[in-house]
Design a protein around this motif. Structure first.
Motif, PDB file in Angstrom:
ATOM      1  N   ILE A   1     -48.181 144.526  13.075  1.00 18.07           N
ATOM      2  CA  ILE A   1     -48.290 144.776  14.495  1.00 18.07           C
ATOM      3  C   ILE A   1     -47.117 144.083  15.204  1.00 18.07           C
ATOM      4  CG2 ILE A   1     -49.188 144.939  16.673  1.00 18.07           C
ATOM      5  CD1 ILE A   1     -51.798 145.223  15.524  1.00 18.07           C
ATOM      6  N   GLY A   2     -45.855 144.795  15.517  1.00 18.79           N
ATOM      7  CA  GLY A   2     -45.000 144.004  16.059  1.00 18.79           C
ATOM      8  C   GLY A   2     -44.919 142.791  17.026  1.00 18.79           C
ATOM      9  N   ARG A   3     -44.194 142.077  17.295  1.00 18.76           N
ATOM     10  CA  ARG A   3     -44.463 141.071  18.290  1.00 18.76           C
ATOM     11  C   ARG A   3     -44.141 141.683  19.883  1.00 18.76           C
ATOM     12  NH1 ARG A   3     -40.950 137.333  21.351  1.00 18.76           N
ATOM     13  NH2 ARG A   3     -42.429 135.800  22.134  1.00 18.76           N
ATOM     14  N   GLY A   4     -45.125 141.673  20.400  1.00 14.81           N
ATOM     15  CA  GLY A   4     -45.403 142.266  21.846  1.00 14.81           C
ATOM     16  C   GLY A   4     -45.634 143.724  21.787  1.00 14.81           C
ATOM     17  N   LYS A   5     -46.102 144.289  20.786  1.00 16.68           N
ATOM     18  CA  LYS A   5     -46.741 145.643  20.667  1.00 16.68           C
ATOM     19  C   LYS A   5     -48.201 145.817  20.879  1.00 16.68           C
ATOM     20  CE  LYS A   5     -42.493 147.357  19.913  1.00 16.68           C
ATOM     21  NZ  LYS A   5     -41.962 148.282  20.670  1.00 16.68           N
ATOM     22  N   TRP A   6     -49.041 144.968  21.018  1.00 18.57           N
ATOM     23  CA  TRP A   6     -50.342 144.858  20.660  1.00 18.57           C
ATOM     24  C   TRP A   6     -50.757 145.829  21.996  1.00 18.57           C
ATOM     25  CZ3 TRP A   6     -53.739 142.753  17.196  1.00 18.57           C
ATOM     26  CH2 TRP A   6     -55.262 142.983  17.771  1.00 18.57           C
ATOM     27  N   PHE A   7     -50.538 145.308  23.296  1.00 19.26           N
ATOM     28  CA  PHE A   7     -50.937 145.924  24.425  1.00 19.26           C
ATOM     29  C   PHE A   7     -50.115 147.473  24.635  1.00 19.26           C
ATOM     30  CE2 PHE A   7     -51.319 141.677  25.449  1.00 19.26           C
ATOM     31  CZ  PHE A   7     -52.390 141.408  25.657  1.00 19.26           C
ATOM     32  N   GLU A   8     -49.078 147.524  23.971  1.00 17.22           N
ATOM     33  CA  GLU A   8     -48.393 148.980  23.879  1.00 17.22           C
ATOM     34  C   GLU A   8     -49.522 149.931  23.035  1.00 17.22           C
ATOM     35  OE1 GLU A   8     -44.405 150.553  22.114  1.00 17.22           O
ATOM     36  OE2 GLU A   8     -44.105 149.172  23.386  1.00 17.22           O
ATOM     37  N   ILE A   9     -49.681 149.487  22.063  1.00 13.49           N
ATOM     38  CA  ILE A   9     -50.733 150.450  21.101  1.00 13.49           C
ATOM     39  C   ILE A   9     -51.783 150.942  21.673  1.00 13.49           C
ATOM     40  CG2 ILE A   9     -51.653 150.289  18.902  1.00 13.49           C
ATOM     41  CD1 ILE A   9     -49.531 148.370  17.790  1.00 13.49           C
ATOM     42  N   VAL A  10     -52.148 149.538  22.480  1.00 11.67           N
ATOM     43  CA  VAL A  10     -53.836 149.965  23.113  1.00 11.67           C
ATOM     44  C   VAL A  10     -53.350 151.034  24.114  1.00 11.67           C
ATOM     45  CG1 VAL A  10     -55.503 149.112  24.252  1.00 11.67           C
ATOM     46  CG2 VAL A  10     -54.695 147.742  22.391  1.00 11.67           C
ATOM     47  N   SER A  11     -52.559 150.840  24.974  1.00  9.86           N
ATOM     48  CA  SER A  11     -52.474 151.605  26.091  1.00  9.86           C
ATOM     49  C   SER A  11     -51.888 152.979  25.674  1.00  9.86           C
ATOM     50  CB  SER A  11     -51.396 151.077  27.203  1.00  9.86           C
ATOM     51  OG  SER A  11     -50.239 150.867  26.478  1.00  9.86           O
ATOM     52  N   SER A  12     -51.037 153.148  24.760  1.00  8.92           N
ATOM     53  CA  SER A  12     -50.727 154.454  24.277  1.00  8.92           C
ATOM     54  C   SER A  12     -51.555 155.477  23.563  1.00  8.92           C
ATOM     55  CB  SER A  12     -49.577 154.227  23.116  1.00  8.92           C
ATOM     56  OG  SER A  12     -49.924 153.508  21.901  1.00  8.92           O
ATOM     57  N   HIS A  13     -52.953 154.701  23.189  1.00  7.72           N
ATOM     58  CA  HIS A  13     -53.997 155.428  22.517  1.00  7.72           C
ATOM     59  C   HIS A  13     -55.209 155.530  23.613  1.00  7.72           C
ATOM     60  CE1 HIS A  13     -51.793 154.395  18.939  1.00  7.72           C
ATOM     61  NE2 HIS A  13     -52.449 155.634  18.469  1.00  7.72           N
ATOM     62  N   GLY A  14     -54.835 155.347  24.915  1.00  6.89           N
ATOM     63  CA  GLY A  14     -55.903 155.460  25.916  1.00  6.89           C
ATOM     64  C   GLY A  14     -56.660 154.389  26.064  1.00  6.89           C
ATOM     65  N   GLY A  15     -56.510 153.274  25.587  1.00  7.21           N
ATOM     66  CA  GLY A  15     -57.502 152.062  25.435  1.00  7.21           C
ATOM     67  C   GLY A  15     -57.028 151.033  26.580  1.00  7.21           C
ATOM     68  N   THR A  16     -57.921 150.076  26.507  1.00  4.49           N
ATOM     69  CA  THR A  16     -57.889 148.868  27.465  1.00  4.49           C
ATOM     70  C   THR A  16     -58.196 147.745  26.387  1.00  4.49           C
ATOM     71  OG1 THR A  16     -59.822 148.853  28.610  1.00  4.49           O
ATOM     72  CG2 THR A  16     -58.269 149.755  29.593  1.00  4.49           C
ATOM     73  N   ASN A  17     -57.829 146.505  26.694  1.00  4.47           N
ATOM     74  CA  ASN A  17     -58.436 145.287  25.939  1.00  4.47           C
ATOM     75  C   ASN A  17     -58.172 143.969  26.503  1.00  4.47           C
ATOM     76  OD1 ASN A  17     -55.424 145.786  24.799  1.00  4.47           O
ATOM     77  ND2 ASN A  17     -55.824 143.667  25.102  1.00  4.47           N
ATOM     78  N   ASN A  18     -58.968 143.094  25.934  1.00  5.03           N
ATOM     79  CA  ASN A  18     -59.083 141.718  26.966  1.00  5.03           C
ATOM     80  C   ASN A  18     -59.432 141.071  25.723  1.00  5.03           C
ATOM     81  OD1 ASN A  18     -58.573 139.887  28.794  1.00  5.03           O
ATOM     82  ND2 ASN A  18     -59.489 141.320  30.422  1.00  5.03           N
ATOM     83  N   ALA A  19     -59.784 139.415  26.304  1.00  4.26           N
ATOM     84  CA  ALA A  19     -60.555 138.355  25.691  1.00  4.26           C
ATOM     85  C   ALA A  19     -60.682 137.088  26.387  1.00  4.26           C
ATOM     86  CB  ALA A  19     -59.422 138.026  24.605  1.00  4.26           C
ATOM     87  N   ASN A  20     -61.671 136.606  26.156  1.00  2.00           N
ATOM     88  CA  ASN A  20     -61.989 135.274  27.039  1.00  2.00           C
ATOM     89  C   ASN A  20     -62.563 134.195  26.156  1.00  2.00           C
ATOM     90  OD1 ASN A  20     -65.068 135.893  26.968  1.00  2.00           O
ATOM     91  ND2 ASN A  20     -64.372 137.659  27.720  1.00  2.00           N
ATOM     92  N   THR A  21     -62.545 132.838  26.519  1.00  2.00           N
ATOM     93  CA  THR A  21     -62.936 131.665  25.573  1.00  2.00           C
ATOM     94  C   THR A  21     -63.701 130.961  26.548  1.00  2.00           C
ATOM     95  OG1 THR A  21     -60.796 131.917  24.593  1.00  2.00           O
ATOM     96  CG2 THR A  21     -61.926 129.744  23.992  1.00  2.00           C
ATOM     97  N   THR A  22     -64.754 130.160  25.788  1.00  2.00           N
ATOM     98  CA  THR A  22     -65.769 129.362  26.361  1.00  2.00           C
ATOM     99  C   THR A  22     -65.798 128.019  25.430  1.00  2.00           C
ATOM    100  OG1 THR A  22     -67.688 129.685  25.435  1.00  2.00           O
ATOM    101  CG2 THR A  22     -67.312 131.369  27.204  1.00  2.00           C
ATOM    102  N   ASP A  23     -66.532 127.070  26.094  1.00  2.00           N
ATOM    103  CA  ASP A  23     -66.436 126.025  25.181  1.00  2.00           C
ATOM    104  C   ASP A  23     -67.150 126.312  23.822  1.00  2.00           C
ATOM    105  OD1 ASP A  23     -65.577 124.417  27.412  1.00  2.00           O
ATOM    106  OD2 ASP A  23     -67.650 123.707  27.732  1.00  2.00           O
ATOM    107  N   ASP A  24     -67.706 127.460  23.526  1.00  2.00           N
ATOM    108  CA  ASP A  24     -68.684 127.671  22.680  1.00  2.00           C
ATOM    109  C   ASP A  24     -68.261 128.903  21.566  1.00  2.00           C
ATOM    110  OD1 ASP A  24     -70.535 125.732  22.899  1.00  2.00           O
ATOM    111  OD2 ASP A  24     -71.486 126.941  24.551  1.00  2.00           O
TER     112      ASP A  24
END
Length: 438
Positions: free
Chosen positions: A82-105
């Motif tokens: 997956i080319g640099r900067g292409k992650w979100f492009e791949i997701v959106s071009s296939h009708g998707g959304t994505n995200n991430a989050n971090t906690t202490d654990d």
């Protein structure tokens, strides 16, 4: 008669709604230790692919805070395929959304796609796990992103450093003493090899759970999971920190100065047990009694009746190793912070002394029934719950049992748990003040 019938009807409807929330799932392990949870729901043609890694800020070392949150960003940079900067492009071009989050654990990544694109989500998460590219370009880029996030969300926000102020004073040994976003000088000082080592240590299949939920064909998805994840090699077993704090036996008094505020705040923070402890559930209920809504005890007394506080809150921050039970208040009409402390303490003493009324107890039960239904009303919510229950409790089926834990908490337990943990000699009292007062 009509009123009685309607009340009974609504009660039955509520019970049916709760019973309908039972979540069916299947779970198993791959040979490399990756835990897989599948939940089938044909309600709508969407599917979520999510991976929770059992790594958060507490897995960092002193002088290298912020690594886990940094990786939340860094692992979107790209992979071998997956080319640099292409992650979100791949997701959106296939009708998707994505995200991430971090906690202490933990750290949590997910994609939501139309169900016919479930394979795209699985491929992308396997790429993140097996083939991430960690180089200086990506590190430098995300370093600036994280710095900007910290400036916007923490440093330049009113009360933005409140959690930092609490953590630094409440914890002396445990890694909970620093914030999830960390310190920028720690990230600046880190070498590329340190980032690579952190990735190699924690972002491995045997330190993760994969949840696929939604409109899926189990047989096909199982084959995809084996194809994409089965050959990823396991890493060394991750040993979670086991660091004990000394008990607090005398009130800790502290001050913090914030240039972004005009009004002071008084904060009381009590160190409480792990979220896996039964008492943590009771503390949830105590926070609801004290400050959930305008009819709650603290809001009604300090804001509505006495008009000495602009805002008041009681928060049970449950975490894997310890919890932090926090009350806070913003004064109104130049009310001294000492007065707010006194009034809050009086309400806590009432909880420690007298049983809550039957009516208040019934209201509390209804609130938690509603919270349960709401938390599991979406595919995203169910996937997150399944991952959390497995990762922290080792019991995925808590998604179907946790409501019973709340239902079985008694009024006596509420009184006794308040008496056990919420005492002045067991807390931090923090005055969070305008910089101009320094």
């Amino acid at each position: 008669m009509k009123k009685t019938f309607l009340t009974a009807f609504l009660a039955v409807a509520a019970i049916c709604s709760i019973q309908a929330q039972h979540v069916n799932f299947e779970e198993y392990d791959l040979d490399n230790g990756l835990h897989v949870i599948l939940h089938e729901d044909k309600t709508s043609p969407v599917v979520i692919t999510s991976v929770m890694y059992h790594v958060g800020a507490k897995n960092e070392t002193p002088g290298r805070s912020g690594f886990a949150h940094f990786f939340e960003h860094l692992l979107f940079e790209g992979t071998e395929n997956i080319g640099r900067g292409k992650w979100f492009e791949i997701v959106s071009s296939h009708g998707g959304t994505n995200n991430a989050n971090t906690t202490d654990d933990r750290t949590y990544y997910y994609e939501i796609f139309p169900s016919n694109n479930v394979e795209i989500g699985l491929w992308m998460e396997s790429e993140r796990m097996l083939h991430p590219i960690i180089n200086q370009i990506g590190v430098d880029t995300q370093n600036e992103v994280v710095k900007e996030e910290k400036r916007l969300r923490v440093d330049n926000q009113p009360y933005g450093n409140l959690l930092k102020a609490v953590k630094e004073n409440l914890f002396k040994k445990h890694p909970y003493r620093w914030t999830t976003i960390g310190e920028m000088e720690d990230l600046d000082a880190a070498t590329l090899d340190e980032f690579k080592a952190f990735n190699k240590k924690f972002y491995e299949p045997n330190n993760a759970v994969l949840v696929v939920a939604g409109d899926l064909d189990k047989a096909k998805v199982k084959k995809m999971i084996k194809d994409y994840f089965g050959d990823i090699p396991a890493g060394p077993k991750v040993v979670q920190p086991d660091i004990k704090e000394d008990p607090i036996t005398k009130q800790i008094d502290a001050k913090w100065y914030d240039p972004n505020i005009q009004l002071p705040m008084v904060v009381h923070a009590y160190r409480t047990p792990s979220m896996k402890d039964h008492d943590a559930y009771v503390l949830d209920m105590i926070s609801t009694i004290l400050s959930d809504g305008k009819s709650s005890r603290l809001y009604k007394k300090l804001v509505d009746e006495e008009k000495i506080a602009m805002e008041v809150a009681a928060i049970n921050l449950s975490q894997e190793d310890y919890g932090s039970y926090i009350t806070l208040a913003l004064p109104l009409n130049n009310t001294p912070l000492e007065t707010l402390t006194k009034e809050i303490d009086e309400e806590i003493v009432k909880l420690q002394t007298d049983l809550i009324s039957e009516r208040e107890y019934e209201k509390l039960q209804n609130i938690y029934k509603n919270k349960f239904v709401t938390a599991n009303s979406t595919i995203e919510g169910i996937a997150n719950s399944l991952a959390n229950y497995y990762t922290f409790y080792g019991d995925t089926n808590l998604i179907n049992k946790e409501l019973d834990i709340y239902k079985n908490i008694t009024r006596e337990e509420i009184r006794d748990v308040a008496k056990k943990y919420l005492n002045p000699n067991q807390r931090l009292r923090l005055e969070y003040l305008p910089k101009s007062d320094q």
